[in-house]
Every structure is written in C-alpha cells, then in structure tokens.
Design a protein around this motif. Structure first.
Motif, PDB file in Angstrom:
ATOM      1  N   GLU A   1      25.994 -10.000  58.964  1.00 39.97           N
ATOM      2  CA  GLU A   1      25.949 -10.777  57.727  1.00 39.97           C
ATOM      3  C   GLU A   1      25.943 -12.274  58.019  1.00 39.97           C
ATOM      4  O   GLU A   1      25.176 -13.032  57.421  1.00 39.97           O
ATOM      5  N   ARG A   2      26.790 -12.691  58.967  1.00 43.18           N
ATOM      6  CA  ARG A   2      26.813 -14.119  59.309  1.00 43.18           C
ATOM      7  C   ARG A   2      25.523 -14.515  60.012  1.00 43.18           C
ATOM      8  O   ARG A   2      25.000 -15.607  59.788  1.00 43.18           O
ATOM      9  N   MET A   3      25.003 -13.644  60.867  1.00 41.67           N
ATOM     10  CA  MET A   3      23.722 -13.920  61.509  1.00 41.67           C
ATOM     11  C   MET A   3      22.631 -14.134  60.469  1.00 41.67           C
ATOM     12  O   MET A   3      21.818 -15.058  60.572  1.00 41.67           O
ATOM     13  N   ALA A   4      22.610 -13.276  59.452  1.00 46.07           N
ATOM     14  CA  ALA A   4      21.601 -13.393  58.401  1.00 46.07           C
ATOM     15  C   ALA A   4      21.776 -14.702  57.623  1.00 46.07           C
ATOM     16  O   ALA A   4      20.791 -15.367  57.279  1.00 46.07           O
ATOM     17  N   ARG A   5      23.030 -15.091  57.368  1.00 41.91           N
ATOM     18  CA  ARG A   5      23.269 -16.353  56.631  1.00 41.91           C
ATOM     19  C   ARG A   5      22.822 -17.556  57.453  1.00 41.91           C
ATOM     20  O   ARG A   5      22.195 -18.489  56.922  1.00 41.91           O
ATOM     21  N   LEU A   6      23.148 -17.555  58.735  1.00 43.49           N
ATOM     22  CA  LEU A   6      22.742 -18.665  59.591  1.00 43.49           C
ATOM     23  C   LEU A   6      21.223 -18.758  59.702  1.00 43.49           C
ATOM     24  O   LEU A   6      20.653 -19.852  59.689  1.00 43.49           O
ATOM     25  N   PHE A   7      20.562 -17.596  59.818  1.00 37.69           N
ATOM     26  CA  PHE A   7      19.102 -17.612  59.910  1.00 37.69           C
ATOM     27  C   PHE A   7      18.493 -18.098  58.592  1.00 37.69           C
ATOM     28  O   PHE A   7      17.513 -18.856  58.596  1.00 37.69           O
ATOM     29  N   THR A   8      19.046 -17.677  57.467  1.00 36.64           N
ATOM     30  CA  THR A   8      18.547 -18.137  56.164  1.00 36.64           C
ATOM     31  C   THR A   8      18.698 -19.643  56.027  1.00 36.64           C
ATOM     32  O   THR A   8      17.796 -20.337  55.527  1.00 36.64           O
TER      33      THR A   8
ATOM     34  N   SER B   1      15.567 -22.255  55.689  1.00 37.02           N
ATOM     35  CA  SER B   1      15.391 -23.160  54.552  1.00 37.02           C
ATOM     36  C   SER B   1      15.218 -24.600  55.008  1.00 37.02           C
ATOM     37  O   SER B   1      14.453 -25.371  54.410  1.00 37.02           O
ATOM     38  N   GLU B   2      15.904 -24.981  56.096  1.00 39.04           N
ATOM     39  CA  GLU B   2      15.733 -26.341  56.617  1.00 39.04           C
ATOM     40  C   GLU B   2      14.357 -26.527  57.230  1.00 39.04           C
ATOM     41  O   GLU B   2      13.737 -27.586  57.090  1.00 39.04           O
TER      42      GLU B   2
ATOM     43  N   LEU C   1      15.266 -28.545  65.084  1.00 36.60           N
ATOM     44  CA  LEU C   1      15.492 -27.240  64.446  1.00 36.60           C
ATOM     45  C   LEU C   1      14.777 -26.124  65.208  1.00 36.60           C
ATOM     46  O   LEU C   1      15.313 -25.022  65.356  1.00 36.60           O
ATOM     47  N   LEU C   2      13.581 -26.410  65.703  1.00 36.84           N
ATOM     48  CA  LEU C   2      12.860 -25.391  66.474  1.00 36.84           C
ATOM     49  C   LEU C   2      13.545 -25.115  67.811  1.00 36.84           C
ATOM     50  O   LEU C   2      13.554 -23.973  68.289  1.00 36.84           O
TER      51      LEU C   2
ATOM     52  N   TRP D   1      10.974 -11.482  62.047  1.00 37.19           N
ATOM     53  CA  TRP D   1       9.799 -10.729  61.623  1.00 37.19           C
ATOM     54  C   TRP D   1       9.947 -10.222  60.201  1.00 37.19           C
ATOM     55  O   TRP D   1       8.954 -10.077  59.482  1.00 37.19           O
ATOM     56  N   ARG D   2      11.176  -9.977  59.765  1.00 36.73           N
ATOM     57  CA  ARG D   2      11.367  -9.472  58.404  1.00 36.73           C
ATOM     58  C   ARG D   2      11.193 -10.567  57.352  1.00 36.73           C
ATOM     59  O   ARG D   2      10.848 -10.287  56.210  1.00 36.73           O
ATOM     60  N   SER D   3      11.447 -11.812  57.753  1.00 39.63           N
ATOM     61  CA  SER D   3      11.286 -12.890  56.780  1.00 39.63           C
ATOM     62  C   SER D   3       9.817 -13.216  56.546  1.00 39.63           C
ATOM     63  O   SER D   3       9.388 -13.403  55.418  1.00 39.63           O
ATOM     64  N   GLY D   4       9.041 -13.323  57.620  1.00 36.25           N
ATOM     65  CA  GLY D   4       7.610 -13.587  57.498  1.00 36.25           C
ATOM     66  C   GLY D   4       7.275 -15.048  57.269  1.00 36.25           C
ATOM     67  O   GLY D   4       6.317 -15.568  57.844  1.00 36.25           O
ATOM     68  N   GLU D   5       8.055 -15.733  56.448  1.00 42.65           N
ATOM     69  CA  GLU D   5       7.733 -17.114  56.094  1.00 42.65           C
ATOM     70  C   GLU D   5       7.819 -18.048  57.293  1.00 42.65           C
ATOM     71  O   GLU D   5       6.976 -18.936  57.463  1.00 42.65           O
ATOM     72  N   VAL D   6       8.829 -17.862  58.121  1.00 40.52           N
ATOM     73  CA  VAL D   6       8.988 -18.754  59.269  1.00 40.52           C
ATOM     74  C   VAL D   6       7.849 -18.556  60.265  1.00 40.52           C
ATOM     75  O   VAL D   6       7.327 -19.519  60.830  1.00 40.52           O
TER      76      VAL D   6
END
Length: 578
Positions: A299-306, A310-311, A325-326, A344-349
């Motif tokens: 859950e924390r991994m997902a929050r940090l990745f989100t 967004s940045e 950031l990269l 891979w699940r986000s796709g946008e990045v």
C-alpha cells in the motif's frame, strides 16, 4: 500482492488445485516469483518417463506429481549449460501425441560426490541443489537468504529496507513411477481423484498481515548473492568432479510455452547474476544496510509511486526537476520489483517517458543538428529506466496488454524513438562519450523488446504484434536503422578482435551478450538487415572475430560467458555461410 490489485500471474490460470498447493508449500518469495507451470512427461537419471508438473521460478525448476503431494527442486539455473528444443518423435508416445510433442532438453552441470555417503542434501550446509530429482526420501532445502551490504541514499525510496519473509519449506524427494502408482508413460487422467489428506502437506503457519505484504525483491537479490558467493569461493583443487547431466521434458501440446518461459527465465537469471558480480550494481539493488528499518508495504509502495507519477506528469515541469524525479524512479525500480509492476499497470508514466524520449532525440535529430549534452543525458536516463522496467516482469499481464494495445501503438513509438544516428554528434569528446553511453542503453532496451517478441514469434504468427519480425519491420523505415545496427555490430567486432586486451567487466559482458542477441535476431528475422550485416561485416567476422579471443575476454566466473560464446558462434555461421 498481485491479486490484491487485480493482477493475475499466467501460471495461476487453469489449475487452481496446483496453484493452491504451491501457495501452501512454497516459500512465499518463491511462490510470488513463479513464472509458469505445465504438465510434461519427465525423463532424467532418476525419473523414467513420468507425467508430472514442471514448475518454473526465477531461479530454478521444480517438479511435483501430477496430483501434487511434494515439491522438489530439480535444476538450478546456476548449473544450466543449455536449453534446447529437440526435433524428434518420441517412440514411447502415441502417434497423435508424438506429432505435437515439444521435446525440451536441459543440459546442466552437477557434482559427482567426492566420498561415500556424501550427497547433495548435505553439501555446503544444505545450500546445494539436487542435480536432478533424487531417489532419496530426504527433504530438499532452498538456499538460505544471505544479507548483503549496501548503502542508504537520501530519497525516501532508499531509506526503507526490505526484510526477507522466512517460511518453513516442506519439500521431499519425488518418488519414482512405481511409488506414484503411475504407468510407464502416464497420460492425464480423465477423472481426477481427490488426494488423501495424508498425502497433502499441512498448511503452513499463518503470518501477520504486514509480513504477507513484505516485498520479495530483497529475497531474490540475497539468493542470487548466495549463488554468486558459492561460485566465487569454489576451489578447483578441492571441489567435487563436475559432470554433465540432462533433464528431458516432453510437453504434449502444440501451444506449450514452457520452452519460451525456460529461455526467458534463464536469460534473466544469467544477466542479473552476472551484473551482481559488480559491486556498484549490487549496491544499487540493495534497499538499505540497516536491518532495523521497517519494510515497505504494498500500500505504501503504491502511494509513493502515485505521488512520484503525479509529479512527473504535472504540466510545466522543468528539465532539472524532471531529471531528478527520473533518477529517483530509476533507483526505486532497481530495488523494488513490485514498483516495476505498478509502472506497467499505470500506463501513463510509460507513455510519458516515450513521448519525452521522442522530444529529446528526434526534435533535434530531424533538423540535422548535433545532440546536446542535456538531451543525451535525459535520453539515456529514460532508456535506462525503461529497460529496468522490463527486467523480471515477464509474468506481469499488464505489460503485454499495454504494449500490444491499439495494434502495438506504444511499442511502435518506443522502438522508433530509441534508434538514433550514431554519427550525428561528433562535436567533441564529451558529447561523443555521452552518445556512446546512450547507444549502449538503447541496445539494452531494444534487446528487452526483442526478448518480449521471441515469445510471440514462436507461439503465434510472425505477423503478430510485438513479435520479433513485427518489431524489426516497424523499425525498417527508420532513416538511421542501418547505421544504428551497424554501430552495434562494430562494437562486437571491436571487443572480440583482440584490439582491447583487458578482460570484460560484468556489465561489459552483459552488454556483449545483448548486442550478440540483437545481431542474431536481425540475421534470423529480417532479410534486409541480414543482407546489410553480411555485406558490411562478413570479412570482419571471418578474419577478426575469434571464439578463442572471446573466451579470453569473457571471465569463466561470469554466468553469461558460455551463452555469449554460443551466440558468437551462431552469428559467425549465419554471416559467413547463409
């Protein structure tokens, strides 16, 4: 972890009973890393044509009965020398099964015991793996996880450590055909009886919710470290005599993908285990040296990745902040395999990185100008990040779904964006050095895309999206493709011609393997590129590239050395005699 977010592993489909058995009996780090399983007829020194399930993880191959009762480690990728398809018609199969059978031969090295009464289960304090499925009834052991030294960095991704989850592993040697009560060549039973409760190992003790969410990437890193430490500390004078052994798998299915999964797993293992010999790379893969640091939950991994996503995706972001950031994303991807799955699940990045790469390289290249240092630095960072995201995510369904969507639109853009003119920037030595670094990274990413395509090429039509042939046809109109492939061939000739006397480092060995894989794919799947390589490099490969020179450059301690020598031999044959 995957199922909690809607992902499924390909290996868990179609056989719920086996998947449940593996979940109960395999160490959690192993279970989460299982890539595939298939039923096969198995033949080895100790198994005589028994229908079993072959279970494939990132580091080794396991066997279990068709009605699973025991899970046995059969072959470690550490000891594999070759995996090949055999073109034959096994006489022990029925005519129908004989014609559709895929015969896979795994050649591996095992140690002949030095003294009486000494076997694999007692070697190196239980760290050894059986050369094949043993007839002994003793339990086999998975190598313990060894803590590695590392360093901490300033990013929040780098301050949190991963603690390995230990789970008692119940594994016994697989009985032979007679003990299983199966015929000589058993085929799938039409009716599957429910196993007796006595034959099914008990469910493992329950773990806390936080422990169940602990990430497995450090386990894989520590396990590979254990493998490498055993390789490096071997004393040839005192070690047991090595001998070659074979494990034969007969997949009675025209659509079997076991061979592809085996090749992919083996490639991934030898690449990572070779890179882990480099202290700098090893430090990059360690989350934190402090064992008291709490682990990162999914859950924390997902929050940090989100938050990081967004940045990255915010409008008006400056080049300096984007670069920082990269860098953070690349560092996190090195250390946390679950982050690669989230990518891979986000796709946008992923789409954002491809678009940024297009702007960096081809905004200037199309005008005929020279690359700047900033453009090359940014492009190299993007390509390196994308290449890392491909590593060890083969079983992530979101990856293939994203890249094949809209007739492979995103994959096409990625392919075309990474190819550039290797002669465009000859301004000064600094720019040339940065361009060389980019071309190395671009070769690695293209190699990963072609690895993805090999599975599609062999299982489906050559015209299918993402296949090797399709990928090379997408690149065909690129104005700099011939020069790009020619540059990669020149680097292979330079390394193997003896002009560079020093032995190759682990990273250089991996890059040579990837370049050879790229050249062989061009020779096999694209007539235009094959003709270009033959007309331009036939004499170089005939007179300057020597296998003996390659043997001197490639360290015997590097797991990737033997496969690289085979690739060199295949390339020479196809360039000179095809």
């Amino acid at each position: 972890m995957d199922r909690a977010r809607g992902g499924t592993r390909p290996c868990s489909r179609g056989n719920a009973r086996l998947d449940s058995f593996l979940k109960r009996n395999a160490d959690r780090g192993v279970y989460e890393r299982i890539r595939a399983h298939e039923p096969c007829v198995v033949l080895s020194d100790s198994i005589n044509k028994v229908y079993m399930h072959v279970v494939l993880s990132d580091e080794r191959l396991y066997l279990t009965e068709y009605l699973p009762r025991t899970l046995t480690a059969a072959v470690s990728f550490e000891s594999v020398r070759d995996i090949e398809l055999v073109n034959d018609l096994p006489e022990f199969l029925s005519l129908k099964d004989r014609e559709r059978c895929q015969h896979i031969r795994i050649t591996y090295v095992t140690e002949k015991p030095a003294g009486k009464g000494r076997d694999w289960s007692r070697r190196s304090n239980g760290e050894g793996l059986p050369p094949a499925v043993s007839r002994s009834r003793r339990a086999s052991h998975i190598p313990p996880m060894v803590k590695m030294e590392g360093y901490s960095a300033e990013s929040q991704w780098m301050k949190e450590d991963l603690q390995p989850v230990r789970k008692s592993t119940r594994s016994a040697s697989c009985p032979n055909a007679e003990l299983l009560g199966l015929p000589r060549v058993p085929l799938p039973p039409s009716e599957r009886p429910t196993p007796s409760p006595l034959s099914t190992p008990p469910t493992s003790p329950s773990l806390s919710e936080e422990s169940l969410k602990t990430l497995e990437s450090s386990q894989v890193t520590h396990s590979i470290s254990s493998v490498l430490s055993r390789i490096l500390r071997r004393d040839p004078a005192s070690s047991a005599v090595e001998r070659e052994a074979e494990l034969h798998l007969y997949a009675v299915s025209e659509t079997s993908r076991l061979y592809l999964h085996l090749q992919s797993s083996w490639n991934s293992f030898i690449i990572k285990s070779t890179l882990m010999l480099d202290p700098l790379y090893r430090r990059r893969c360690v989350a934190s040296p402090d064992p008291g640091t709490p682990s990162i939950s999914m859950e924390r991994m997902a929050r940090l990745f989100t938050q990081l996503s967004s940045e990255l995706l915010q409008s008006g972001i400056g080049q300096e902040k984007l670069y920082v950031l990269l860098q953070e994303l690349r560092t996190a991807a090195h250390r946390y395999i679950p982050l690669r799955r989230l990518f891979w699940r986000s796709g946008e990045v992923c789409a954002f990185l491809v678009e940024t790469l297009e702007d960096c390289l081809h905004g200037c290249g199309s005008l005929g100008g020279a690359y700047t240092a900033d453009q090359l630095l940014m492009s190299t960072l993007i390509v390196q990040t994308l290449a890392i995201m491909f590593r060890e995510t083969e079983v992530e369904a979101a990856r293939i779904n994203l890249l094949s969507a809209k007739k492979g639109a995103l994959a096409s853009r990625m392919l075309l964006a990474l190819v550039c003119d290797p002669q465009l920037s000859l301004v000064n030595s600094e720019i040339q050095s940065l361009l060389t670094e980019y071309l190395d990274a671009a070769c690695t990413l293209l190699f990963e895309l072609l690895l993805l395509g090999h599975e599609t090429s062999r299982c489906f039509s050559a015209d299918n999206f993402l296949s090797v042939g399709w990928s090379l046809r997408v690149l065909q109109p690129h104005p700099h493709l011939m020069a790009f492939i020619g540059y990669q061939a020149q680097q292979v000739v330079l390394v193997l011609s003896g002009l560079q006397e020093s032995p190759l480092s682990p990273a250089q060995s991996v890059l040579l393997f990837q370049r050879c894989g790229l050249l062989l794919a061009c020779l096999q799947y694209n007539p235009q590129l094959a003709q270009h390589l033959r007309s331009s490099f036939r004499e170089e490969f005939r007179f300057f590239v020597k296998v003996s020179c390659a043997e001197e450059k490639l360290s015997p301690h590097h797991p990737i050395s033997r496969p690289t020598l085979r690739l060199v031999d295949h390339i020479q044959t196809r360039i000179q005699y095809t």
